[in-house]
Motif scaffolding. Structure first.
Motif, short mmCIF file in Angstrom:
data_model
loop_
_atom_site.label_atom_id
_atom_site.label_comp_id
_atom_site.label_asym_id
_atom_site.label_seq_id
_atom_site.Cartn_x
_atom_site.Cartn_y
_atom_site.Cartn_z
N ILE A 114 0.83 -1.20 0.00
CA ILE A 114 0.00 0.00 0.00
C ILE A 114 0.87 1.26 0.00
O ILE A 114 0.62 2.22 -0.73
CB ILE A 114 -0.95 0.00 1.22
CG1 ILE A 114 -2.05 -1.05 1.04
CG2 ILE A 114 -1.57 1.38 1.44
CD1 ILE A 114 -2.86 -1.31 2.29
N ALA A 115 1.93 1.25 0.82
CA ALA A 115 2.83 2.41 0.87
C ALA A 115 3.49 2.64 -0.49
O ALA A 115 3.61 3.79 -0.94
CB ALA A 115 3.89 2.20 1.95
N ASP A 116 3.89 1.57 -1.14
CA ASP A 116 4.54 1.70 -2.45
C ASP A 116 3.55 2.19 -3.50
O ASP A 116 3.82 3.15 -4.22
CB ASP A 116 5.13 0.36 -2.87
CG ASP A 116 5.94 0.46 -4.15
OD1 ASP A 116 7.14 0.77 -4.06
OD2 ASP A 116 5.38 0.23 -5.23
N PHE A 117 2.39 1.54 -3.58
CA PHE A 117 1.39 1.94 -4.58
C PHE A 117 0.86 3.35 -4.28
O PHE A 117 0.60 4.13 -5.19
CB PHE A 117 0.22 0.96 -4.60
CG PHE A 117 0.60 -0.45 -4.97
CD1 PHE A 117 1.76 -0.72 -5.68
CD2 PHE A 117 -0.20 -1.52 -4.59
CE1 PHE A 117 2.11 -2.02 -6.02
CE2 PHE A 117 0.14 -2.82 -4.93
CZ PHE A 117 1.29 -3.07 -5.63
N GLY A 118 0.70 3.67 -3.00
CA GLY A 118 0.18 4.97 -2.63
C GLY A 118 1.10 6.10 -3.04
O GLY A 118 0.65 7.17 -3.48
#
Length: 245
Positions: A114-118
């Motif tokens: 999620i942190a990467d995609f966000g």
């Protein structure tokens, strides 16, 4: 030695070979009545494809998610064997212990995804995608609810919410105006969707399915799962390469 990016035809073939080795070993030995050594060996085989992807991935958050996912594979396989072992040969471990630990490992892995995609999605906001993610998550939990033991219901709800958030951020990364690398965006989205399918099949198998469907569900879960992790790993490395070029 520096890690190499999971691109080209070699890495998917290695992941396929490792996955088929695990699948064949699992089918040959079954689930019931296995000794601890065989249990641990099978768990190592199950986690090896994603461990390989971790070892070849330099994108930091994606690599951490892969490492945690590999640990989750190992723990869930222990749950699958030790929890189902026959009374005569069982290693006496609470059935849900490894399941909850594996679920927790995957939950944290999803947080790294999620942190990467966000970060890739930037200021993108997709109301329709968010509604689909919420409706899908609520619908799946509702379908499973009567089959989920009460002590596990809270964990299942939290995990479903995190998976929905992961899918939403992957859609955001695929649609963000500032995301310049189309190949990385597409791989992230394909990986996220495959992960949602895999987790949904896993949940249905554990909480709603009957034993005669076990082999079919297991094949579906592992096929979509290994494919999801491969595409997510490739997504991170493709984006990293584009930034370095």
């Amino acid at each position: 030695m520096p890690k190499t990016a999971p691109e080209g035809g070699t890495v998917p073939l290695i992941v396929l070979a490792l996955g088929l080795t695990y699948g064949g070993f699992h089918a040959l030995l079954g689930v019931d009545g296995r000794g601890v050594g065989v249990v641990l060996g099978t768990a190592v085989l199950k986690s090896s494809p994603v461990w390989f992807l971790y070892s070849a991935t330099t994108a930091p958050r994606i690599a951490t998610g892969l490492l945690l996912s590999s640990l989750g594979d190992f723990l869930l396989e222990l749950d699958g064997y030790l929890g189902a072992a026959s009374p005569e040969t069982a290693t006496h471990v609470p059935t849900d212990l490894f399941f909850v630990a594996g679920l927790g490992s995957f939950l944290v892995a999803h947080c790294f995804y999620i942190a990467d995609f966000g970060e890739r999605s930037g200021a993108w906001s997709g109301g329709v995608a968010g509604a689909v993610a919420v409706i899908g998550g609520v619908g799946l939990v509702g379908f499973l609810w009567d089959g989920v033991p009460e002590p596990l219901r809270g964990a299942v709800v939290v995990y479903a919410g995190v998976v929905a958030a992961m899918a939403y951020t992957a859609i955001g990364a695929a649609n963000a105006a500032n995301a310049h690398n189309a190949a990385a965006r597409q791989k992230a989205l394909v990986g996220a969707v495959s992960f949602v399918i895999s987790d949904s099949l896993l949940a249905i198998d554990r909480f709603k399915s009957t034993p005669e469907w076990k082999a079919i569900f297991t094949a579906g879960v592992m096929t979509t799962y290994y494919f999801a992790q491969l595409k997510i790993a490739q997504s991170g490395m493709t984006l990293l390469k584009s930034k370095q070029s």
